[in-house]
Design a protein around this motif. Structure first.
Motif, PDB file in Angstrom:
ATOM      1  N   ASP A  82      46.370  47.623  21.248  1.00  0.00           N
ATOM      2  CA  ASP A  82      45.062  48.207  21.551  1.00  0.00           C
ATOM      3  C   ASP A  82      43.934  47.591  20.743  1.00  0.00           C
ATOM      4  N   ALA A  83      44.265  46.910  19.644  1.00  0.00           N
ATOM      5  CA  ALA A  83      43.228  46.237  18.857  1.00  0.00           C
ATOM      6  C   ALA A  83      42.590  45.099  19.642  1.00  0.00           C
ATOM      7  N   PHE A  84      43.289  44.643  20.703  1.00  0.00           N
ATOM      8  CA  PHE A  84      42.781  43.563  21.550  1.00  0.00           C
ATOM      9  C   PHE A  84      42.277  44.095  22.896  1.00  0.00           C
ATOM     10  N   GLY A  85      41.991  45.382  22.952  1.00  0.00           N
ATOM     11  CA  GLY A  85      41.557  46.007  24.195  1.00  0.00           C
ATOM     12  C   GLY A  85      42.716  46.724  24.862  1.00  0.00           C
ATOM     13  N   ARG A  86      42.405  47.685  25.673  1.00  0.00           N
ATOM     14  CA  ARG A  86      43.444  48.484  26.326  1.00  0.00           C
ATOM     15  C   ARG A  86      43.908  47.799  27.605  1.00  0.00           C
ATOM     16  N   GLY A  87      44.848  46.875  27.448  1.00  0.00           N
ATOM     17  CA  GLY A  87      45.378  46.166  28.606  1.00  0.00           C
ATOM     18  C   GLY A  87      44.395  45.133  29.136  1.00  0.00           C
ATOM     19  N   TRP A  88      44.635  44.699  30.383  1.00  0.00           N
ATOM     20  CA  TRP A  88      43.782  43.689  30.995  1.00  0.00           C
ATOM     21  C   TRP A  88      42.414  44.276  31.345  1.00  0.00           C
ATOM     22  N   SER A  89      41.368  43.520  31.069  1.00  0.00           N
ATOM     23  CA  SER A  89      40.012  44.003  31.349  1.00  0.00           C
ATOM     24  C   SER A  89      39.576  43.589  32.751  1.00  0.00           C
ATOM     25  N   ASP A  90      38.533  44.221  33.212  1.00  0.00           N
ATOM     26  CA  ASP A  90      37.873  43.853  34.474  1.00  0.00           C
ATOM     27  C   ASP A  90      36.386  43.774  34.156  1.00  0.00           C
ATOM     28  N   SER A  91      36.014  42.726  33.418  1.00  0.00           N
ATOM     29  CA  SER A  91      34.653  42.639  32.878  1.00  0.00           C
ATOM     30  C   SER A  91      33.583  42.513  33.954  1.00  0.00           C
ATOM     31  N   ASP A  92      33.923  41.918  35.114  1.00  0.00           N
ATOM     32  CA  ASP A  92      32.912  41.778  36.172  1.00  0.00           C
ATOM     33  C   ASP A  92      32.959  42.921  37.181  1.00  0.00           C
ATOM     34  N   LYS A  93      33.855  43.888  36.949  1.00  0.00           N
ATOM     35  CA  LYS A  93      33.921  45.112  37.772  1.00  0.00           C
ATOM     36  C   LYS A  93      34.133  44.820  39.257  1.00  0.00           C
ATOM     37  N   ASP A  94      34.969  43.825  39.570  1.00  0.00           N
ATOM     38  CA  ASP A  94      35.214  43.492  40.974  1.00  0.00           C
ATOM     39  C   ASP A  94      36.562  44.020  41.449  1.00  0.00           C
ATOM     40  N   CYS A  95      37.199  44.862  40.608  1.00  0.00           N
ATOM     41  CA  CYS A  95      38.485  45.513  40.854  1.00  0.00           C
ATOM     42  C   CYS A  95      39.674  44.605  40.553  1.00  0.00           C
ATOM     43  N   GLN A  96      39.431  43.330  40.301  1.00  0.00           N
ATOM     44  CA  GLN A  96      40.510  42.413  39.932  1.00  0.00           C
ATOM     45  C   GLN A  96      40.518  42.277  38.407  1.00  0.00           C
ATOM     46  N   ASN A  97      41.570  42.787  37.760  1.00  0.00           N
ATOM     47  CA  ASN A  97      41.622  42.649  36.303  1.00  0.00           C
ATOM     48  C   ASN A  97      42.048  41.227  35.930  1.00  0.00           C
ATOM     49  N   THR A  98      42.121  40.951  34.627  1.00  0.00           N
ATOM     50  CA  THR A  98      42.387  39.587  34.169  1.00  0.00           C
ATOM     51  C   THR A  98      43.700  39.047  34.717  1.00  0.00           C
ATOM     52  N   ARG A  99      44.731  39.890  34.759  1.00  0.00           N
ATOM     53  CA  ARG A  99      46.026  39.410  35.286  1.00  0.00           C
ATOM     54  C   ARG A  99      45.859  38.828  36.685  1.00  0.00           C
ATOM     55  N   HIS A 100      45.207  39.558  37.560  1.00  0.00           N
ATOM     56  CA  HIS A 100      45.116  39.120  38.952  1.00  0.00           C
ATOM     57  C   HIS A 100      44.102  37.998  39.117  1.00  0.00           C
ATOM     58  N   GLU A 101      43.091  37.942  38.284  1.00  0.00           N
ATOM     59  CA  GLU A 101      42.168  36.804  38.333  1.00  0.00           C
ATOM     60  C   GLU A 101      42.892  35.517  37.929  1.00  0.00           C
ATOM     61  N   VAL A 102      43.757  35.605  36.911  1.00  0.00           N
ATOM     62  CA  VAL A 102      44.537  34.426  36.496  1.00  0.00           C
ATOM     63  C   VAL A 102      45.487  34.009  37.620  1.00  0.00           C
ATOM     64  N   LEU A 103      46.164  34.965  38.241  1.00  0.00           N
ATOM     65  CA  LEU A 103      47.066  34.640  39.346  1.00  0.00           C
ATOM     66  C   LEU A 103      46.313  33.965  40.490  1.00  0.00           C
ATOM     67  N   ILE A 104      45.142  34.469  40.823  1.00  0.00           N
ATOM     68  CA  ILE A 104      44.339  33.882  41.900  1.00  0.00           C
ATOM     69  C   ILE A 104      43.913  32.465  41.536  1.00  0.00           C
ATOM     70  N   GLN A 105      43.460  32.281  40.285  1.00  0.00           N
ATOM     71  CA  GLN A 105      42.965  30.975  39.845  1.00  0.00           C
ATOM     72  C   GLN A 105      44.084  29.942  39.743  1.00  0.00           C
ATOM     73  N   GLN A 106      45.279  30.359  39.349  1.00  0.00           N
ATOM     74  CA  GLN A 106      46.343  29.398  39.081  1.00  0.00           C
ATOM     75  C   GLN A 106      47.269  29.159  40.278  1.00  0.00           C
ATOM     76  N   SER A 107      47.099  29.917  41.352  1.00  0.00           N
ATOM     77  CA  SER A 107      47.887  29.667  42.553  1.00  0.00           C
ATOM     78  C   SER A 107      47.426  28.354  43.185  1.00  0.00           C
ATOM     79  N   THR A 108      48.369  27.510  43.569  1.00  0.00           N
ATOM     80  CA  THR A 108      48.006  26.225  44.171  1.00  0.00           C
ATOM     81  C   THR A 108      47.722  26.344  45.671  1.00  0.00           C
ATOM     82  N   THR A 109      47.917  27.532  46.218  1.00  0.00           N
ATOM     83  CA  THR A 109      47.484  27.826  47.585  1.00  0.00           C
ATOM     84  C   THR A 109      46.652  29.103  47.548  1.00  0.00           C
TER      85      THR A 109
END
Length: 231
Positions: A82-109
């Protein structure tokens, strides 16, 4: 000098010798304890160093100092996710948290998203750890290249909450990999754990994160970096 005096002299040297042989102890939580530390004798599991500077160069740090002027114990500032935040953040409030933004960005399709568009469910990901192609997001973890707990014990405990949360969600420090390997890695650095493949790519990525966040690179990891660059 009489035999009795010589005997007494050498006996005193023998008795006092252990105090001269005392070394700097690097504890498991990466704190350097010199012989004058009040916790020196309590540290039973440690790495030995001949000087404080050698210990610090290896990634150790000095004990925290409390308001009373005494060094704090490791329990005073124990690691917490929790010192690093409570789990993955959604700083841009688009409903996609960091985990799913990384998955979207790193998918080759173009990934297949959930019906509400918030989660990546399927795609094509190439694991840095193995080179294997993975198509189901359920099989993936988002690995912190520099683990949060590792960073904590190498200076992140002194950062602001904002900087720690930024670090935990920074894409430079995040890769989609097999969940089983991410959990096998845990909080270990590259001197303790390496992926089955692409070792140098991983080591250099680790170093890149350390440089960005001004985290001291321990000597043994710097040697690994040098070997990779010399190839």
């Amino acid at each position: 000098m009489s035999f009795r005096c010589r005997f007494t002299f050498f006996l005193l040297l023998w008795v006092c010798a252990p105090s001269f042989a005392q070394v700097v102890k690097l504890s498991n939580n990466k704190i350097c304890h010199t012989p004058d530390s009040p916790f020196y004798e309590r540290v039973k599991r440690f790495q030995r160093f001949s000087s404080l500077q050698d210990c610090l160069n290896e990634g150790g740090r000095l004990p925290q100092i409390t308001p009373s002027g005494h060094p704090s114990t490791s329990n005073d500032r124990q690691y917490s996710r929790d010192a690093f935040g409570r789990g993955w953040s959604d700083s841009d409030k688009d409903c996609q948290n960091t985990r799913h933004e990384v998955l979207i960005q790193q998918s080759t399709t173009t990934p297949v998203l959930s019906s509400n568009g918030c989660k990546a469910e399927h795609g094509r990901w190439v694991s840095m750890f193995t080179g294997e192609v993975i198509t189901s997001a359920k099989q993936l973890d988002i690995d912190h290249v520099v683990p949060l707990k590792w960073a904590w014990s190498h200076g992140a405990d002194q950062w602001t909450n904002h900087k720690r949360e930024q670090f935990a969600n920074d894409p430079i420090n995040l890769i989609a990999v097999e969940a089983s390997l991410n959990r096998a890695k845990g909080a270990q650095g590259p001197d303790e754990w390496l992926p089955p493949k692409n070792e140098c790519q991983y080591i250099l990525r680790f170093k890149r994160v350390l440089v960005k966040y001004s985290i001291h690179t321990p000597n043994n990891i710097q040697s690994m970096v040098k070997r990779c660059l010399d190839k």
